[in-house]
Design an enzyme around this catalytic site. Structure first.
Site, PDB file in Angstrom:
ATOM      1  N   GLY A  43       3.581  -0.899 -37.182  1.00  0.00           N
ATOM      2  CA  GLY A  43       2.285  -1.522 -37.276  1.00  0.00           C
ATOM      3  C   GLY A  43       1.075  -0.192 -36.184  1.00  0.00           C
ATOM      4  CD  GLN A  69      -1.648   1.330 -31.531  1.00  0.00           C
ATOM      5  OE1 GLN A  69      -0.858   1.207 -32.248  1.00  0.00           O
ATOM      6  NE2 GLN A  69       0.113   2.067 -30.658  1.00  0.00           N
ATOM      7  CB  CYS A  96       3.866  -0.731 -28.248  1.00  0.00           C
ATOM      8  SG  CYS A  96       1.602  -0.038 -28.843  1.00  0.00           S
ATOM      9  CG  LEU A  97       3.673   3.786 -32.780  1.00  0.00           C
ATOM     10  CD1 LEU A  97       3.147   3.474 -34.303  1.00  0.00           C
ATOM     11  CD2 LEU A  97       5.590   4.160 -33.661  1.00  0.00           C
ATOM     12  CD  GLU A 147      -0.359  -2.646 -35.031  1.00  0.00           C
ATOM     13  OE1 GLU A 147      -1.761  -2.326 -34.598  1.00  0.00           O
ATOM     14  OE2 GLU A 147       0.767  -2.627 -34.452  1.00  0.00           O
ATOM     15  CG  HIS A 176      -2.746  -2.425 -30.156  1.00  0.00           C
ATOM     16  ND1 HIS A 176      -2.978  -1.322 -29.216  1.00  0.00           N
ATOM     17  CD2 HIS A 176      -1.364  -1.942 -30.750  1.00  0.00           C
ATOM     18  CE1 HIS A 176      -1.440  -1.120 -28.902  1.00  0.00           C
ATOM     19  NE2 HIS A 176      -0.888  -1.356 -29.806  1.00  0.00           N
TER      20      HIS A 176
HETATM   21 ZN    ZN Z   1       1.850  -1.534 -30.160  1.00  0.00          ZN
END
Ligand code: ZN
Length: 189
Positions: A49, A54, A100-101, A143, A146
Protein backbone atom coordinates in the site's frame (compact mmCIF):
# COMPACT_ATOMS: atom_id res chain seq x y z
CA UNK A 1 3.47 4.79 -15.60
CA UNK A 2 6.26 6.40 -13.68
CA UNK A 3 8.01 5.30 -10.49
CA UNK A 4 7.79 8.14 -7.98
CA UNK A 5 10.23 8.96 -5.23
CA UNK A 6 9.06 7.75 -1.81
CA UNK A 7 9.35 10.35 0.96
CA UNK A 8 11.02 8.79 4.00
CA UNK A 9 11.03 9.91 7.61
CA UNK A 10 14.17 12.03 8.02
CA UNK A 11 14.03 13.44 4.46
CA UNK A 12 13.99 17.28 4.25
CA UNK A 13 10.44 17.04 2.81
CA UNK A 14 9.10 14.64 5.46
CA UNK A 15 6.68 17.16 7.03
CA UNK A 16 4.12 16.05 4.39
CA UNK A 17 3.99 12.71 6.22
CA UNK A 18 2.74 14.22 9.46
CA UNK A 19 -0.06 16.54 8.34
CA UNK A 20 -3.59 15.72 7.16
CA UNK A 21 -3.84 15.52 3.37
CA UNK A 22 -6.24 17.61 1.28
CA UNK A 23 -9.53 16.22 -0.08
CA UNK A 24 -9.56 15.25 -3.75
CA UNK A 25 -11.99 17.42 -5.72
CA UNK A 26 -10.68 16.94 -9.27
CA UNK A 27 -11.23 13.43 -10.67
CA UNK A 28 -9.58 14.17 -14.01
CA UNK A 29 -6.48 12.99 -15.89
CA UNK A 30 -4.03 14.34 -13.26
CA UNK A 31 -5.58 12.07 -10.63
CA UNK A 32 -5.62 9.12 -13.04
CA UNK A 33 -1.92 9.57 -13.83
CA UNK A 34 -1.15 9.80 -10.10
CA UNK A 35 -3.04 6.52 -9.46
CA UNK A 36 -1.08 4.75 -12.21
CA UNK A 37 2.22 6.14 -10.97
CA UNK A 38 1.42 5.17 -7.38
CA UNK A 39 0.67 1.57 -8.44
CA UNK A 40 3.93 1.40 -10.38
CA UNK A 41 5.80 2.84 -7.37
CA UNK A 42 4.13 0.30 -5.07
CA UNK A 43 5.09 -2.63 -7.31
CA UNK A 44 8.65 -1.39 -7.66
CA UNK A 45 9.15 -0.84 -3.90
CA UNK A 46 7.74 -3.53 -3.40
CA UNK A 47 4.91 -2.90 -0.99
CA UNK A 48 1.22 -3.58 -0.38
CA UNK A 49 0.00 0.00 0.00
CA UNK A 50 1.06 3.57 -0.62
CA UNK A 51 -0.58 6.88 0.26
CA UNK A 52 -0.18 10.04 -1.84
CA UNK A 53 1.69 11.97 0.90
CA UNK A 54 4.34 9.23 0.72
CA UNK A 55 5.05 10.25 -2.87
CA UNK A 56 5.01 13.94 -1.94
CA UNK A 57 1.43 14.64 -3.07
CA UNK A 58 -0.90 16.37 -0.61
CA UNK A 59 -4.10 14.47 -1.49
CA UNK A 60 -6.34 11.90 0.18
CA UNK A 61 -5.46 9.06 -2.19
CA UNK A 62 -4.26 5.57 -1.43
CA UNK A 63 -3.43 2.62 -3.67
CA UNK A 64 -3.31 -0.91 -2.27
CA UNK A 65 -2.49 -4.17 -4.01
CA UNK A 66 -3.28 -7.28 -2.03
CA UNK A 67 -5.16 -10.57 -2.53
CA UNK A 68 -8.86 -10.15 -1.78
CA UNK A 69 -8.91 -13.65 -0.30
CA UNK A 70 -5.75 -14.74 1.50
CA UNK A 71 -6.93 -18.37 1.37
CA UNK A 72 -7.08 -18.27 -2.44
CA UNK A 73 -4.35 -20.69 -3.60
CA UNK A 74 -3.92 -18.64 -6.78
CA UNK A 75 -3.11 -15.61 -4.59
CA UNK A 76 -5.00 -13.41 -7.07
CA UNK A 77 -4.01 -9.80 -6.45
CA UNK A 78 -6.53 -7.02 -6.45
CA UNK A 79 -5.85 -3.30 -6.77
CA UNK A 80 -7.83 -0.96 -4.50
CA UNK A 81 -7.94 2.75 -5.26
CA UNK A 82 -9.26 4.65 -2.25
CA UNK A 83 -9.98 8.34 -2.75
CA UNK A 84 -11.16 10.46 0.19
CA UNK A 85 -11.56 7.25 2.24
CA UNK A 86 -13.17 7.19 5.67
CA UNK A 87 -13.56 4.33 8.12
CA UNK A 88 -17.25 4.27 9.01
CA UNK A 89 -17.26 1.05 11.03
CA UNK A 90 -14.51 -0.89 12.81
CA UNK A 91 -14.65 -4.08 14.88
CA UNK A 92 -12.25 -6.36 16.70
CA UNK A 93 -8.69 -5.70 17.76
CA UNK A 94 -5.52 -7.57 16.96
CA UNK A 95 -1.84 -6.85 17.37
CA UNK A 96 0.34 -7.34 14.31
CA UNK A 97 3.78 -6.38 13.07
CA UNK A 98 3.77 -3.99 10.14
CA UNK A 99 6.22 -2.02 8.08
CA UNK A 100 6.10 1.24 6.15
CA UNK A 101 7.70 2.31 2.86
CA UNK A 102 8.52 5.65 4.50
CA UNK A 103 10.41 3.87 7.29
CA UNK A 104 12.61 1.25 5.65
CA UNK A 105 14.29 -1.15 8.05
CA UNK A 106 11.72 -0.54 10.81
CA UNK A 107 8.83 -2.73 11.96
CA UNK A 108 6.17 -1.88 14.53
CA UNK A 109 3.68 -3.82 16.64
CA UNK A 110 0.38 -2.00 16.21
CA UNK A 111 -3.14 -2.81 17.41
CA UNK A 112 -5.63 -2.64 14.55
CA UNK A 113 -9.28 -3.46 14.07
CA UNK A 114 -9.83 -6.84 12.38
CA UNK A 115 -12.73 -5.52 10.32
CA UNK A 116 -13.35 -2.14 8.75
CA UNK A 117 -16.08 -0.76 6.58
CA UNK A 118 -14.69 2.05 4.44
CA UNK A 119 -16.53 4.67 2.43
CA UNK A 120 -14.48 6.12 -0.41
CA UNK A 121 -14.70 7.44 -3.96
CA UNK A 122 -13.38 5.75 -7.07
CA UNK A 123 -11.19 7.43 -9.71
CA UNK A 124 -14.29 8.98 -11.32
CA UNK A 125 -15.64 10.37 -8.05
CA UNK A 126 -18.32 7.71 -7.60
CA UNK A 127 -18.89 6.81 -3.95
CA UNK A 128 -18.59 3.18 -2.85
CA UNK A 129 -18.31 1.16 0.33
CA UNK A 130 -15.89 -1.67 0.88
CA UNK A 131 -15.36 -4.18 3.69
CA UNK A 132 -11.94 -5.46 4.66
CA UNK A 133 -10.93 -8.16 7.10
CA UNK A 134 -7.73 -9.13 8.89
CA UNK A 135 -4.51 -8.17 7.09
CA UNK A 136 -6.33 -6.22 4.38
CA UNK A 137 -8.18 -4.32 7.13
CA UNK A 138 -4.78 -3.56 8.69
CA UNK A 139 -3.46 -2.23 5.38
CA UNK A 140 -6.55 -0.04 4.93
CA UNK A 141 -6.10 1.41 8.44
CA UNK A 142 -2.36 2.01 7.93
CA UNK A 143 -3.03 3.81 4.63
CA UNK A 144 -5.97 5.87 5.92
CA UNK A 145 -3.79 6.88 8.89
CA UNK A 146 -1.22 8.22 6.40
CA UNK A 147 -3.92 10.52 4.99
CA UNK A 148 -4.37 11.96 8.51
CA UNK A 149 -0.62 12.43 8.99
CA UNK A 150 -0.47 9.49 11.41
CA UNK A 151 2.41 7.04 11.13
CA UNK A 152 2.69 3.51 12.53
CA UNK A 153 5.37 4.75 14.95
CA UNK A 154 2.72 7.03 16.53
CA UNK A 155 0.64 3.96 17.45
CA UNK A 156 3.38 1.38 17.96
CA UNK A 157 3.49 -0.64 21.14
CA UNK A 158 6.97 -1.82 20.21
CA UNK A 159 9.38 -0.84 17.45
CA UNK A 160 11.93 -3.10 15.81
CA UNK A 161 14.94 -2.61 13.62
CA UNK A 162 15.11 -5.15 10.81
CA UNK A 163 18.58 -6.64 10.66
CA UNK A 164 19.61 -8.68 7.64
CA UNK A 165 20.99 -12.10 8.49
CA UNK A 166 23.68 -13.89 6.45
CA UNK A 167 20.98 -16.07 4.80
CA UNK A 168 19.22 -12.96 3.46
CA UNK A 169 16.30 -13.17 5.90
CA UNK A 170 15.51 -10.35 8.28
CA UNK A 171 15.36 -10.48 12.04
CA UNK A 172 13.28 -7.92 13.95
CA UNK A 173 15.38 -6.64 16.85
CA UNK A 174 13.43 -4.65 19.44
CA UNK A 175 14.42 -1.00 19.70
CA UNK A 176 14.80 0.14 23.31
CA UNK A 177 12.64 2.88 24.79
CA UNK A 178 15.16 5.63 24.06
CA UNK A 179 14.42 5.96 20.37
CA UNK A 180 16.76 7.83 18.05
CA UNK A 181 15.34 11.28 17.30
CA UNK A 182 14.54 10.48 13.68
CA UNK A 183 12.00 7.88 14.79
CA UNK A 184 10.06 10.38 16.85
CA UNK A 185 8.05 11.36 13.85
CA UNK A 186 5.88 13.94 15.61
CA UNK A 187 9.01 15.82 16.67
CA UNK A 188 10.42 15.91 13.16
CA UNK A 189 7.25 17.48 11.68
ZN1 ZN B 1 3.20 3.49 5.65
Amino acid sequence: MEVLNIVKVGDPSDSILTKPAARVRDFGPTLHKLLGDMLQTLREAPGVGVAAPQVGVDLRVSVIEYPEDEEDPEHTMRVYELINPEIIKAKGLEEGQEGCLSMPGIAADVDRATFVLVRAQDRYGKEFRIKAYDWLARIFQHEIDHLQGVLMTDKAKQLYRLVELPDGKFEAVPIEETLPGRLKTKASA
